[in-house]
Design a protein around this motif. Structure first.
Motif, mmCIF file in Angstrom:
data_model
loop_
_atom_site.group_PDB
_atom_site.id
_atom_site.type_symbol
_atom_site.label_atom_id
_atom_site.label_comp_id
_atom_site.label_asym_id
_atom_site.label_seq_id
_atom_site.Cartn_x
_atom_site.Cartn_y
_atom_site.Cartn_z
ATOM 1 N N LEU A 9 -3.988 4.524 -2.457
ATOM 2 C CA LEU A 9 -5.119 3.622 -2.258
ATOM 3 C C LEU A 9 -6.030 3.741 -3.474
ATOM 4 O O LEU A 9 -6.402 4.845 -3.870
ATOM 5 C CB LEU A 9 -5.881 4.013 -0.987
ATOM 6 C CG LEU A 9 -7.217 3.308 -0.731
ATOM 7 C CD1 LEU A 9 -7.017 1.825 -0.470
ATOM 8 C CD2 LEU A 9 -7.960 3.978 0.430
ATOM 9 N N VAL A 11 -9.639 3.003 -5.223
ATOM 10 C CA VAL A 11 -11.026 2.725 -4.860
ATOM 11 C C VAL A 11 -11.889 2.702 -6.119
ATOM 12 O O VAL A 11 -12.050 3.718 -6.801
ATOM 13 C CB VAL A 11 -11.571 3.790 -3.885
ATOM 14 C CG1 VAL A 11 -12.990 3.437 -3.464
ATOM 15 C CG2 VAL A 11 -10.657 3.938 -2.674
ATOM 16 N N GLU A 35 -6.505 -1.530 -1.829
ATOM 17 C CA GLU A 35 -7.632 -1.336 -2.718
ATOM 18 C C GLU A 35 -8.920 -1.392 -1.907
ATOM 19 O O GLU A 35 -8.956 -1.974 -0.829
ATOM 20 C CB GLU A 35 -7.680 -2.433 -3.796
ATOM 21 C CG GLU A 35 -6.464 -2.502 -4.696
ATOM 22 C CD GLU A 35 -6.569 -3.664 -5.694
ATOM 23 O OE1 GLU A 35 -7.687 -4.235 -5.828
ATOM 24 O OE2 GLU A 35 -5.550 -4.006 -6.316
ATOM 25 N N ALA A 42 -13.456 2.313 1.521
ATOM 26 C CA ALA A 42 -12.411 3.306 1.282
ATOM 27 C C ALA A 42 -12.111 4.119 2.539
ATOM 28 O O ALA A 42 -10.953 4.364 2.874
ATOM 29 C CB ALA A 42 -12.820 4.243 0.152
ATOM 30 N N GLU A 46 -8.518 4.002 4.294
ATOM 31 C CA GLU A 46 -7.707 5.214 4.434
ATOM 32 C C GLU A 46 -7.285 5.404 5.885
ATOM 33 O O GLU A 46 -6.134 5.755 6.161
ATOM 34 C CB GLU A 46 -8.503 6.433 3.950
ATOM 35 C CG GLU A 46 -7.679 7.714 3.858
ATOM 36 C CD GLU A 46 -7.432 8.363 5.207
ATOM 37 O OE1 GLU A 46 -6.352 8.964 5.388
ATOM 38 O OE2 GLU A 46 -8.301 8.265 6.106
ATOM 39 N N PRO A 51 -2.760 6.447 3.282
ATOM 40 C CA PRO A 51 -2.110 6.717 1.991
ATOM 41 C C PRO A 51 -1.918 8.220 1.786
ATOM 42 O O PRO A 51 -2.577 9.046 2.432
ATOM 43 C CB PRO A 51 -3.117 6.168 0.969
ATOM 44 C CG PRO A 51 -4.445 6.342 1.653
ATOM 45 C CD PRO A 51 -4.176 6.065 3.109
ATOM 46 N N VAL A 54 -5.553 9.050 -2.659
ATOM 47 C CA VAL A 54 -6.615 8.071 -2.917
ATOM 48 C C VAL A 54 -7.141 8.307 -4.325
ATOM 49 O O VAL A 54 -7.565 9.410 -4.659
ATOM 50 C CB VAL A 54 -7.776 8.204 -1.908
ATOM 51 C CG1 VAL A 54 -8.893 7.214 -2.248
ATOM 52 C CG2 VAL A 54 -7.297 7.986 -0.484
ATOM 53 N N MET A 56 -10.153 7.747 -6.328
ATOM 54 C CA MET A 56 -11.513 7.483 -5.873
ATOM 55 C C MET A 56 -12.518 7.523 -7.021
ATOM 56 O O MET A 56 -12.694 8.559 -7.669
ATOM 57 C CB MET A 56 -11.899 8.537 -4.816
ATOM 58 C CG MET A 56 -13.308 8.394 -4.269
ATOM 59 S SD MET A 56 -13.434 7.160 -2.964
ATOM 60 C CE MET A 56 -12.698 8.086 -1.593
ATOM 61 N N THR A 69 -15.219 10.892 0.136
ATOM 62 C CA THR A 69 -14.250 11.988 0.130
ATOM 63 C C THR A 69 -14.494 12.922 1.310
ATOM 64 O O THR A 69 -13.564 13.311 2.026
ATOM 65 C CB THR A 69 -14.332 12.773 -1.194
ATOM 66 O OG1 THR A 69 -13.919 11.917 -2.259
ATOM 67 C CG2 THR A 69 -13.448 14.008 -1.172
ATOM 68 N N ILE A 72 -13.393 11.223 4.592
ATOM 69 C CA ILE A 72 -11.939 11.102 4.724
ATOM 70 C C ILE A 72 -11.313 12.455 5.050
ATOM 71 O O ILE A 72 -10.496 12.584 5.963
ATOM 72 C CB ILE A 72 -11.323 10.512 3.439
ATOM 73 C CG1 ILE A 72 -11.686 9.027 3.309
ATOM 74 C CG2 ILE A 72 -9.800 10.695 3.427
ATOM 75 C CD1 ILE A 72 -11.298 8.424 1.974
ATOM 76 N N CYS A 79 -4.178 13.708 3.411
ATOM 77 C CA CYS A 79 -4.468 12.844 2.265
ATOM 78 C C CYS A 79 -5.007 13.685 1.111
ATOM 79 O O CYS A 79 -5.772 14.630 1.318
ATOM 80 C CB CYS A 79 -5.498 11.786 2.679
ATOM 81 S SG CYS A 79 -5.936 10.633 1.364
ATOM 82 N N ILE A 81 -7.089 13.468 -2.614
ATOM 83 C CA ILE A 81 -8.011 12.580 -3.307
ATOM 84 C C ILE A 81 -8.146 13.004 -4.761
ATOM 85 O O ILE A 81 -8.422 14.168 -5.067
ATOM 86 C CB ILE A 81 -9.379 12.549 -2.612
ATOM 87 C CG1 ILE A 81 -9.215 11.974 -1.204
ATOM 88 C CG2 ILE A 81 -10.378 11.730 -3.434
ATOM 89 C CD1 ILE A 81 -10.476 11.831 -0.415
#
Length: 220
Positions: A9, A11, A35, A42, A46, A51, A54, A56, A69, A72, A79, A81
């Motif tokens: 993903l 961002v 996106e 975001a 997510e 995903p 990410v 970010m 962050t 998430i 995930c 990041i």
């Protein structure tokens, strides 16, 4: 993770950057699943797309990349990041790493480096190879009056403390095995136990913790 690589993903509040990164990753066999143009989008994307990685941006209008962050990673541990920034020594980057990000990249990164970084983070590792990451941690971890990571190291065995110290210096599992005269399988077991005991996501947080607890000093 899909067979062709991590599901990603992207961002960023700049459409041109999102489009460029999508083209780079797609051309290298990496699946870009979506996106988002800000932090709030975001977090929602997510949750919906799940995903593996990410990409970010840190500075965005509204909800910034650091808070996105945190939100998430409070919901999922599956995930990873990877933060994007235009500044190589940036307090925001350090805040992102303590929030659980697995590393960061400058936005002027080469196409091949971007793809390699996404694949690396997608395997569950942290992007710590650039020496600038360690300089960043040295600078801000030692300036911080309140440690970002509160962990009790007394739960670790002497060997685990030794491994954590070496992790903090950025050694890979292969380098750890060679330095300690152990098999890589044994090193991986030690690392996994350290992460479990200290509730660490990956090597990025291990580096921060090693500095903040004084296992490593900037001159070490």
């Amino acid at each position: 993770m899909s067979d062709i690589g991590p599901r990603v993903l992207i961002v960023d509040d700049q459409e041109l950057i999102r489009t460029g990164f999508r083209m780079i990753l797609t051309a290298r066999g990496i699946d870009v699943v979506g996106e988002a143009g800000d932090g709030a989008a975001a977090v929602e994307a997510e949750r919906r797309l799940r995903p593996d990685v990410v990409l970010m941006d840190i500075r965005m209008p509204g909800l910034d990349g650091i808070e996105a962050t945190r939100r998430i990673l409070a919901r999922t541990r599956d995930c990873r990041i990877l933060m994007l920034t235009t500044f190589d020594l940036d307090r925001y980057v350090y805040a992102a790493l303590t929030a659980g990000a697995s590393g960061f990249l400058l936005k002027d990164v080469t196409a091949d480096h971007l793809a390699a970084a996404v694949r690396l983070v997608g395997t569950g590792d942290a992007l710590l190879a650039p020496s600038i990451t360690r300089r960043l941690v040295q600078r801000f971890a030692t300036e911080s009056e309140t440690p970002a990571l509160h962990r009790d190291l007394t739960a670790l065995t002497p060997r685990e403390l030794e491994v954590l110290t070496m992790l903090g210096r950025g050694l890979s599992n292969t380098e750890l095995a060679e330095a300690l005269t152990l098999s890589e399988a044994t090193v991986k077991t030690h690392v996994a136990r350290i992460f479990a005991k200290l509730d660490l996501r990956d090597r990025a947080q291990a580096v921060i913790l090693a500095y903040e607890t004084g296992l490593i000093t900037p001159s070490a």
